[in-house]
Enzyme design. Structure first.
Site, short mmCIF file in Angstrom:
data_model
loop_
_atom_site.label_atom_id
_atom_site.label_comp_id
_atom_site.label_asym_id
_atom_site.label_seq_id
_atom_site.Cartn_x
_atom_site.Cartn_y
_atom_site.Cartn_z
N ARG A 101 -43.17 -32.63 39.33
CA ARG A 101 -43.84 -31.65 38.47
C ARG A 101 -42.96 -31.22 37.31
NH1 ARG A 101 -45.68 -25.58 40.31
NH2 ARG A 101 -43.58 -24.98 39.70
N CYS A 103 -43.22 -27.88 34.54
CA CYS A 103 -43.96 -26.65 34.27
C CYS A 103 -43.27 -25.94 33.12
CB CYS A 103 -44.01 -25.76 35.50
SG CYS A 103 -45.04 -24.28 35.28
#
Length: 123
Positions: A101, A103
């Site tokens: 991920r 972010c």
């Protein structure tokens, strides 16, 4: 290459598709918290908006023949880094396989929403 389109997620609001599948991988466009039926933004708080984003992602994954468990990478955009913990609280309920991920906080998102998430998944 196959184009994914489902009425259970918001229609594209620009010159793009909801997702593409090629060589066993699904590449989904970023999803924002829009109601697929009305096109209206759902919720005013980060947790409400994140829940709607996840519903939209789930619909696209299903239409593409895959699921949250097969997501290998997410890219997450939030309007305020102060919302990071609340965003994560919803995110972790859906992405239990803990995909890779990124972010980041951004200056502004379409329709002034609080979050947007895009995914890449194995089909």
């Amino acid at each position: 290459m196959n184009t994914i389109s489902t009425s259970n997620a918001p229609a594209a609001i620009g010159p793009y598709s909801q997702a593409k599948v090629i060589n066993g991988m699904l590449y989904a466009s970023g999803q924002v918290p829009l109601d697929p039926k009305t096109g209206a933004v759902v919720g005013t708080e980060i947790n409400e908006q994140t829940e709607q984003v996840m519903k939209n992602i789930g619909a696209i994954l299903e239409a593409g023949g895959t699921s949250f468990e097969k997501v290998v990478k997410t890219t997450c955009f939030i309007a305020e880094m102060a919302d990071f913990a609340a965003f994560n609280a919803v995110y972790e309920k859906y992405f239990t396989s803990k995909p890779a991920r990124s972010c980041v906080a951004v200056k502004q998102l379409p329709k002034n929403v609080l979050c947007e998430v895009e995914v890449i998944a194995e089909v």
